[in-house]
Structures are given as C-alpha cells and as structure tokens.
Design a protein around this motif. Structure first.
Motif, PDB file in Angstrom:
ATOM      1  N   MET A   1      20.832  53.603   3.070  1.00 32.00           N
ATOM      2  CA  MET A   1      21.582  54.098   4.595  1.00 32.00           C
ATOM      3  C   MET A   1      22.717  53.241   4.946  1.00 32.00           C
ATOM      4  SD  MET A   1      19.873  54.689   8.285  1.00 32.00           S
ATOM      5  CE  MET A   1      18.785  56.010   7.441  1.00 32.00           C
ATOM      6  N   LYS A   2      24.008  53.596   5.059  1.00 30.10           N
ATOM      7  CA  LYS A   2      24.982  52.807   5.365  1.00 30.10           C
ATOM      8  C   LYS A   2      25.552  53.079   6.811  1.00 30.10           C
ATOM      9  CE  LYS A   2      26.750  51.978   0.832  1.00 30.10           C
ATOM     10  NZ  LYS A   2      27.693  51.876  -0.163  1.00 30.10           N
ATOM     11  N   VAL A  23      16.610  50.226   3.201  1.00 29.03           N
ATOM     12  CA  VAL A  23      17.376  49.304   3.166  1.00 29.03           C
ATOM     13  C   VAL A  23      18.861  49.861   3.803  1.00 29.03           C
ATOM     14  CG1 VAL A  23      19.103  48.006   1.622  1.00 29.03           C
ATOM     15  CG2 VAL A  23      16.745  48.529   0.934  1.00 29.03           C
ATOM     16  N   VAL A  24      19.298  49.010   4.914  1.00 21.91           N
ATOM     17  CA  VAL A  24      20.420  49.606   5.864  1.00 21.91           C
ATOM     18  C   VAL A  24      21.385  48.663   5.618  1.00 21.91           C
ATOM     19  CG1 VAL A  24      21.087  49.961   8.047  1.00 21.91           C
ATOM     20  CG2 VAL A  24      18.636  50.592   7.303  1.00 21.91           C
ATOM     21  N   THR A  25      22.631  49.144   5.222  1.00 24.86           N
ATOM     22  CA  THR A  25      23.914  48.281   5.064  1.00 24.86           C
ATOM     23  C   THR A  25      24.751  48.292   6.290  1.00 24.86           C
ATOM     24  OG1 THR A  25      23.752  48.547   2.510  1.00 24.86           O
ATOM     25  CG2 THR A  25      26.009  47.679   3.629  1.00 24.86           C
ATOM     26  N   ILE A  26      25.078  47.175   6.633  1.00 27.75           N
ATOM     27  CA  ILE A  26      25.952  47.355   8.006  1.00 27.75           C
ATOM     28  C   ILE A  26      27.266  46.587   7.664  1.00 27.75           C
ATOM     29  CG2 ILE A  26      26.369  46.476  10.333  1.00 27.75           C
ATOM     30  CD1 ILE A  26      23.839  48.110  10.054  1.00 27.75           C
ATOM     31  N   ASP A  27      28.304  47.409   7.741  1.00 26.36           N
ATOM     32  CA  ASP A  27      29.674  47.066   7.340  1.00 26.36           C
ATOM     33  C   ASP A  27      30.545  46.591   8.760  1.00 26.36           C
ATOM     34  OD1 ASP A  27      32.223  46.701   6.598  1.00 26.36           O
ATOM     35  OD2 ASP A  27      32.444  48.819   5.687  1.00 26.36           O
ATOM     36  N   LEU A  28      30.865  45.327   8.914  1.00 19.82           N
ATOM     37  CA  LEU A  28      31.352  44.589   9.959  1.00 19.82           C
ATOM     38  C   LEU A  28      32.863  44.551   9.669  1.00 19.82           C
ATOM     39  CD1 LEU A  28      28.819  42.109  11.113  1.00 19.82           C
ATOM     40  CD2 LEU A  28      28.952  44.523  11.893  1.00 19.82           C
ATOM     41  N   ARG A  29      33.534  45.125   8.863  1.00 20.40           N
ATOM     42  CA  ARG A  29      34.970  45.010   8.426  1.00 20.40           C
ATOM     43  C   ARG A  29      35.972  45.269   9.797  1.00 20.40           C
ATOM     44  NH1 ARG A  29      35.040  46.587   2.373  1.00 20.40           N
ATOM     45  NH2 ARG A  29      33.129  47.532   2.982  1.00 20.40           N
ATOM     46  N   HIS A  30      35.515  46.481  10.486  1.00 16.18           N
ATOM     47  CA  HIS A  30      36.365  46.827  11.581  1.00 16.18           C
ATOM     48  C   HIS A  30      35.961  46.041  12.889  1.00 16.18           C
ATOM     49  CE1 HIS A  30      38.157  49.622   8.889  1.00 16.18           C
ATOM     50  NE2 HIS A  30      36.883  49.819   8.266  1.00 16.18           N
ATOM     51  N   VAL A  31      35.024  45.185  12.967  1.00 13.99           N
ATOM     52  CA  VAL A  31      34.702  44.397  14.139  1.00 13.99           C
ATOM     53  C   VAL A  31      35.477  42.896  14.318  1.00 13.99           C
ATOM     54  CG1 VAL A  31      32.884  43.221  15.453  1.00 13.99           C
ATOM     55  CG2 VAL A  31      32.403  45.253  14.065  1.00 13.99           C
ATOM     56  N   ALA A  48      13.169  46.603  14.612  1.00 20.72           N
ATOM     57  CA  ALA A  48      12.366  47.076  15.201  1.00 20.72           C
ATOM     58  C   ALA A  48      11.761  48.708  14.778  1.00 20.72           C
ATOM     59  CB  ALA A  48      12.683  47.376  16.729  1.00 20.72           C
ATOM     60  N   ARG A  49      12.596  49.069  14.324  1.00 18.49           N
ATOM     61  CA  ARG A  49      12.435  50.365  13.610  1.00 18.49           C
ATOM     62  C   ARG A  49      11.643  50.382  12.179  1.00 18.49           C
ATOM     63  NH1 ARG A  49      16.422  55.187  15.675  1.00 18.49           N
ATOM     64  NH2 ARG A  49      16.630  54.530  17.782  1.00 18.49           N
ATOM     65  N   GLY A  50      11.687  48.978  11.647  1.00 21.63           N
ATOM     66  CA  GLY A  50      10.896  48.720  10.273  1.00 21.63           C
ATOM     67  C   GLY A  50      11.750  48.866   9.085  1.00 21.63           C
ATOM     68  N   ALA A  51      13.017  48.808   9.376  1.00 20.41           N
ATOM     69  CA  ALA A  51      13.938  48.554   7.978  1.00 20.41           C
ATOM     70  C   ALA A  51      13.400  47.443   7.030  1.00 20.41           C
ATOM     71  CB  ALA A  51      15.386  48.335   8.574  1.00 20.41           C
ATOM     72  N   ALA A  52      13.331  47.697   5.946  1.00 17.08           N
ATOM     73  CA  ALA A  52      12.793  46.704   5.245  1.00 17.08           C
ATOM     74  C   ALA A  52      13.716  45.555   4.747  1.00 17.08           C
ATOM     75  CB  ALA A  52      12.389  47.335   3.630  1.00 17.08           C
ATOM     76  N   ARG A  53      15.012  46.100   4.717  1.00 17.81           N
ATOM     77  CA  ARG A  53      16.121  45.086   4.412  1.00 17.81           C
ATOM     78  C   ARG A  53      17.409  45.421   5.082  1.00 17.81           C
ATOM     79  NH1 ARG A  53      18.616  44.174  -1.655  1.00 17.81           N
ATOM     80  NH2 ARG A  53      19.977  42.160  -0.957  1.00 17.81           N
ATOM     81  N   LEU A  54      17.971  44.389   5.569  1.00 19.17           N
ATOM     82  CA  LEU A  54      19.423  44.729   6.127  1.00 19.17           C
ATOM     83  C   LEU A  54      20.343  43.852   5.386  1.00 19.17           C
ATOM     84  CD1 LEU A  54      18.564  44.053   9.880  1.00 19.17           C
ATOM     85  CD2 LEU A  54      18.833  46.387   8.838  1.00 19.17           C
ATOM     86  N   VAL A  55      21.479  44.666   4.852  1.00 20.13           N
ATOM     87  CA  VAL A  55      22.652  43.977   4.118  1.00 20.13           C
ATOM     88  C   VAL A  55      23.767  44.197   5.110  1.00 20.13           C
ATOM     89  CG1 VAL A  55      24.064  44.218   2.026  1.00 20.13           C
ATOM     90  CG2 VAL A  55      21.565  44.903   2.021  1.00 20.13           C
ATOM     91  N   ILE A  56      24.226  42.813   5.087  1.00 20.69           N
ATOM     92  CA  ILE A  56      25.362  42.787   6.157  1.00 20.69           C
ATOM     93  C   ILE A  56      26.788  42.480   5.468  1.00 20.69           C
ATOM     94  CG2 ILE A  56      26.625  41.343   8.092  1.00 20.69           C
ATOM     95  CD1 ILE A  56      23.539  40.629   8.966  1.00 20.69           C
ATOM     96  N   SER A  57      27.778  43.369   5.303  1.00 27.70           N
ATOM     97  CA  SER A  57      29.046  43.261   4.835  1.00 27.70           C
ATOM     98  C   SER A  57      30.228  43.014   5.496  1.00 27.70           C
ATOM     99  CB  SER A  57      29.116  44.323   3.512  1.00 27.70           C
ATOM    100  OG  SER A  57      29.393  45.562   4.250  1.00 27.70           O
ATOM    101  N   GLY A  58      31.399  42.725   5.279  1.00 26.64           N
ATOM    102  CA  GLY A  58      32.208  42.545   5.912  1.00 26.64           C
ATOM    103  C   GLY A  58      32.613  41.457   6.833  1.00 26.64           C
TER     104      GLY A  58
END
Length: 82
Positions: A1-2, A23-31, A48-58
């Motif tokens: 999920m992105k 696995v949730v990818t967060i794209d911060l390029r536009h922040v 809190a919702r139980g995401a197993a892994r967070l990937v932060i890009s940007g």
C-alpha cells in the motif's frame, strides 16, 4: 500500500481499520521541510492500526528515522506486541 503526502496532506479515513501485516510506503517528496507533523500523526495512526512495516521515501535517512521515532513514541496503543 502506498500513500503520498502532499500539500493537502493524507488521512487514514479511506484506509482499512486493520493493517496487520501490511507494508505501507509513505512518500514525503511533496512535503516542505519542517511541515511534517501531519506525517508523524499519520505514521502513528498506521502503527496503531497494526502496519507491519513503514517505508518512508522522499526524505533523507536521518529525517525518516526521526519522524518514525516520533511516530512510535506518540502512537496510541494498538493492543499488538511491538
């Protein structure tokens, strides 16, 4: 999920309540730098919702680690073991 966070921000309203194992990818390029408090809140909610892994890009690694540490500290209890 992105998820892409931009000028309008991103919300968790359209996401499933249970993200266990996701696995949730967060794209911060536009922040803009220094305007990522909404991202920390979003990450806290995903944890809190139980995401197993967070990937932060940007963003650079140091900023991503600091953002994730803040989110983990502020995350509401999920009932799941860390």
């Amino acid at each position: 999920m992105k998820l892409r966070i931009g000028a309008a921000g991103a919300t968790t309203q359209n996401l499933p309540g249970d993200l266990t194992g996701q696995v949730v990818t967060i794209d911060l390029r536009h922040v803009d730098p220094g305007h990522d408090s909404g991202a920390a809140e979003l990450l806290s909610e995903l944890i809190a919702r139980g995401a197993a892994r967070l990937v932060i890009s940007g963003t650079d690694d140091a900023s991503a680690r600091a953002l994730l540490a803040s989110a983990q500290h502020d995350a509401p209890p999920s009932g799941l073991a860390a």
